[in-house]
Design a protein around this motif. Structure first.
Motif, PDB file in Angstrom:
ATOM      1  N   ASN A  70       0.848  -1.197   0.000  1.00  0.00           N
ATOM      2  CA  ASN A  70       0.000   0.000   0.000  1.00  0.00           C
ATOM      3  C   ASN A  70       0.881   1.245   0.000  1.00  0.00           C
ATOM      4  O   ASN A  70       2.118   1.158  -0.073  1.00  0.00           O
ATOM      5  CB  ASN A  70      -0.995  -0.017   1.159  1.00  0.00           C
ATOM      6  CG  ASN A  70      -0.349   0.119   2.522  1.00  0.00           C
ATOM      7  OD1 ASN A  70       0.859   0.322   2.657  1.00  0.00           O
ATOM      8  ND2 ASN A  70      -1.149   0.014   3.562  1.00  0.00           N
ATOM      9  N   ASN A  80      -9.859 -12.782  -3.579  1.00  0.00           N
ATOM     10  CA  ASN A  80     -10.715 -12.194  -4.594  1.00  0.00           C
ATOM     11  C   ASN A  80     -11.519 -13.346  -5.180  1.00  0.00           C
ATOM     12  O   ASN A  80     -10.947 -14.365  -5.573  1.00  0.00           O
ATOM     13  CB  ASN A  80      -9.905 -11.491  -5.676  1.00  0.00           C
ATOM     14  CG  ASN A  80     -10.797 -10.852  -6.705  1.00  0.00           C
ATOM     15  OD1 ASN A  80     -11.225 -11.503  -7.640  1.00  0.00           O
ATOM     16  ND2 ASN A  80     -11.080  -9.574  -6.512  1.00  0.00           N
ATOM     17  N   ASN A  86     -13.727  -8.599  -3.391  1.00  0.00           N
ATOM     18  CA  ASN A  86     -12.668  -8.686  -2.388  1.00  0.00           C
ATOM     19  C   ASN A  86     -13.267  -9.197  -1.081  1.00  0.00           C
ATOM     20  O   ASN A  86     -14.293  -8.688  -0.629  1.00  0.00           O
ATOM     21  CB  ASN A  86     -12.041  -7.310  -2.149  1.00  0.00           C
ATOM     22  CG  ASN A  86     -11.294  -6.824  -3.358  1.00  0.00           C
ATOM     23  OD1 ASN A  86     -10.489  -7.542  -3.927  1.00  0.00           O
ATOM     24  ND2 ASN A  86     -11.554  -5.595  -3.755  1.00  0.00           N
ATOM     25  N   ASN A 106     -15.734  -3.047  -4.652  1.00  0.00           N
ATOM     26  CA  ASN A 106     -14.889  -1.872  -4.803  1.00  0.00           C
ATOM     27  C   ASN A 106     -14.571  -1.319  -3.421  1.00  0.00           C
ATOM     28  O   ASN A 106     -15.405  -0.709  -2.778  1.00  0.00           O
ATOM     29  CB  ASN A 106     -15.574  -0.811  -5.670  1.00  0.00           C
ATOM     30  CG  ASN A 106     -14.641   0.327  -6.004  1.00  0.00           C
ATOM     31  OD1 ASN A 106     -13.434   0.225  -5.815  1.00  0.00           O
ATOM     32  ND2 ASN A 106     -15.201   1.415  -6.486  1.00  0.00           N
ATOM     33  N   SER A 108     -11.920   1.048  -1.276  1.00  0.00           N
ATOM     34  CA  SER A 108     -10.822   2.021  -1.341  1.00  0.00           C
ATOM     35  C   SER A 108      -9.611   1.507  -0.561  1.00  0.00           C
ATOM     36  O   SER A 108      -8.473   1.766  -0.946  1.00  0.00           O
ATOM     37  CB  SER A 108     -11.276   3.385  -0.827  1.00  0.00           C
ATOM     38  OG  SER A 108     -11.718   3.291   0.504  1.00  0.00           O
ATOM     39  N   HIS A 110      -8.566  -1.624  -0.332  1.00  0.00           N
ATOM     40  CA  HIS A 110      -7.841  -2.569  -1.187  1.00  0.00           C
ATOM     41  C   HIS A 110      -7.274  -1.901  -2.435  1.00  0.00           C
ATOM     42  O   HIS A 110      -6.225  -2.317  -2.938  1.00  0.00           O
ATOM     43  CB  HIS A 110      -8.743  -3.752  -1.544  1.00  0.00           C
ATOM     44  CG  HIS A 110      -9.084  -4.580  -0.357  1.00  0.00           C
ATOM     45  ND1 HIS A 110     -10.301  -4.493   0.265  1.00  0.00           N
ATOM     46  CD2 HIS A 110      -8.351  -5.459   0.362  1.00  0.00           C
ATOM     47  CE1 HIS A 110     -10.300  -5.300   1.312  1.00  0.00           C
ATOM     48  NE2 HIS A 110      -9.132  -5.904   1.380  1.00  0.00           N
ATOM     49  N   ASN A 111      -7.939  -0.878  -2.920  1.00  0.00           N
ATOM     50  CA  ASN A 111      -7.440  -0.176  -4.106  1.00  0.00           C
ATOM     51  C   ASN A 111      -6.115   0.534  -3.843  1.00  0.00           C
ATOM     52  O   ASN A 111      -5.402   0.887  -4.779  1.00  0.00           O
ATOM     53  CB  ASN A 111      -8.472   0.833  -4.615  1.00  0.00           C
ATOM     54  CG  ASN A 111      -9.680   0.156  -5.211  1.00  0.00           C
ATOM     55  OD1 ASN A 111      -9.637  -1.013  -5.588  1.00  0.00           O
ATOM     56  ND2 ASN A 111     -10.776   0.886  -5.286  1.00  0.00           N
ATOM     57  N   ASP A 112      -5.771   0.747  -2.561  1.00  0.00           N
ATOM     58  CA  ASP A 112      -4.510   1.395  -2.203  1.00  0.00           C
ATOM     59  C   ASP A 112      -3.313   0.461  -2.396  1.00  0.00           C
ATOM     60  O   ASP A 112      -2.175   0.910  -2.405  1.00  0.00           O
ATOM     61  CB  ASP A 112      -4.579   1.887  -0.749  1.00  0.00           C
ATOM     62  CG  ASP A 112      -3.369   2.716  -0.343  1.00  0.00           C
ATOM     63  OD1 ASP A 112      -2.874   3.514  -1.167  1.00  0.00           O
ATOM     64  OD2 ASP A 112      -2.921   2.562   0.810  1.00  0.00           O
ATOM     65  N   GLN A 114      -0.807  -1.769  -4.509  1.00  0.00           N
ATOM     66  CA  GLN A 114      -0.342  -1.808  -5.901  1.00  0.00           C
ATOM     67  C   GLN A 114       0.968  -2.582  -5.971  1.00  0.00           C
ATOM     68  O   GLN A 114       1.693  -2.629  -4.991  1.00  0.00           O
ATOM     69  CB  GLN A 114      -0.146  -0.382  -6.419  1.00  0.00           C
ATOM     70  CG  GLN A 114      -1.395   0.459  -6.432  1.00  0.00           C
ATOM     71  CD  GLN A 114      -2.463  -0.072  -7.373  1.00  0.00           C
ATOM     72  OE1 GLN A 114      -2.140  -0.625  -8.419  1.00  0.00           O
ATOM     73  NE2 GLN A 114      -3.719   0.090  -7.015  1.00  0.00           N
ATOM     74  N   MET A 116      -1.690  -4.130  -8.538  1.00  0.00           N
ATOM     75  CA  MET A 116      -2.787  -5.068  -8.337  1.00  0.00           C
ATOM     76  C   MET A 116      -2.705  -6.167  -9.394  1.00  0.00           C
ATOM     77  O   MET A 116      -3.173  -6.020 -10.510  1.00  0.00           O
ATOM     78  CB  MET A 116      -4.132  -4.350  -8.415  1.00  0.00           C
ATOM     79  CG  MET A 116      -5.304  -5.243  -8.044  1.00  0.00           C
ATOM     80  SD  MET A 116      -5.187  -5.963  -6.389  1.00  0.00           S
ATOM     81  CE  MET A 116      -5.503  -4.533  -5.387  1.00  0.00           C
TER      82      MET A 116
END
Length: 156
Positions: A70, A80, A86, A106, A108, A110-112, A114, A116
């Protein structure tokens, strides 16, 4: 499938907490500090539970590549499902603002992480066992405790 996945994730999280606080396994590595440092273990156990309960097949499960980090440089692991959901039962190790159980298409949080990239989930998951090979007997002991404690969703 989403309601069953949420229920299974909540049950697994509660079971891991109950085992931790029972002190049965508190001397086994990081498990005594669950959820801190236990995302790999928990990811494998949850994946096995989802497969055992026929909520999804092993072919539909993925895990992040090992080098995912992150914005703070911390690593993490979660499942996943079907490429779009997720499922994380240890996100709160990153702070109280995180829910203990996240099941979201979705997130935020997990989107942090990278870059991915996903790897197939493996029941003998090299993702975990390569890193924790010295703990392999403990992983099996913990899984036995979990299996003994977890209800069968089909019978619960």
């Amino acid at each position: 499938m989403i309601p069953e996945t949420i229920r299974a994730a909540q049950i697994m999280r509660r079971t891991l907490e109950e085992i931790r606080f029972s002190n049965k396994l508190s001397d086994i590595g990081a498990f005594g500090y669950f959820p801190e440092g236990c995302c790999e273990y928990a990811t494998v156990y949850l994946g096995r539970y989802l497969i055992r309960e026929k909520i999804c097949s092993i072919e539909n499960l993925r895990v992040p590549e090992k080098n995912i980090t992150n914005s703070e440089g911390k690593t993490h692991a979660w499942l996943n499902v079907n490429g779009n959901l997720n499922v994380d039962i240890t996100a709160d190790q990153f702070g109280k603002e995180q829910s203990p159980v996240i099941v979201s298409a979705n997130s935020s949080f997990h989107n942090d992480f990278q870059p991915m990239k996903w790897e197939p989930f493996e029941d003998t998951d090299r993702f975990v066992f390569d890193q924790l090979s010295e703990s392999l007997p403990y992983i099996k002991i913990i899984w036995k405790e979990i299996k003994d404690a977890l209800p069968l969703l089909t019978g619960a």
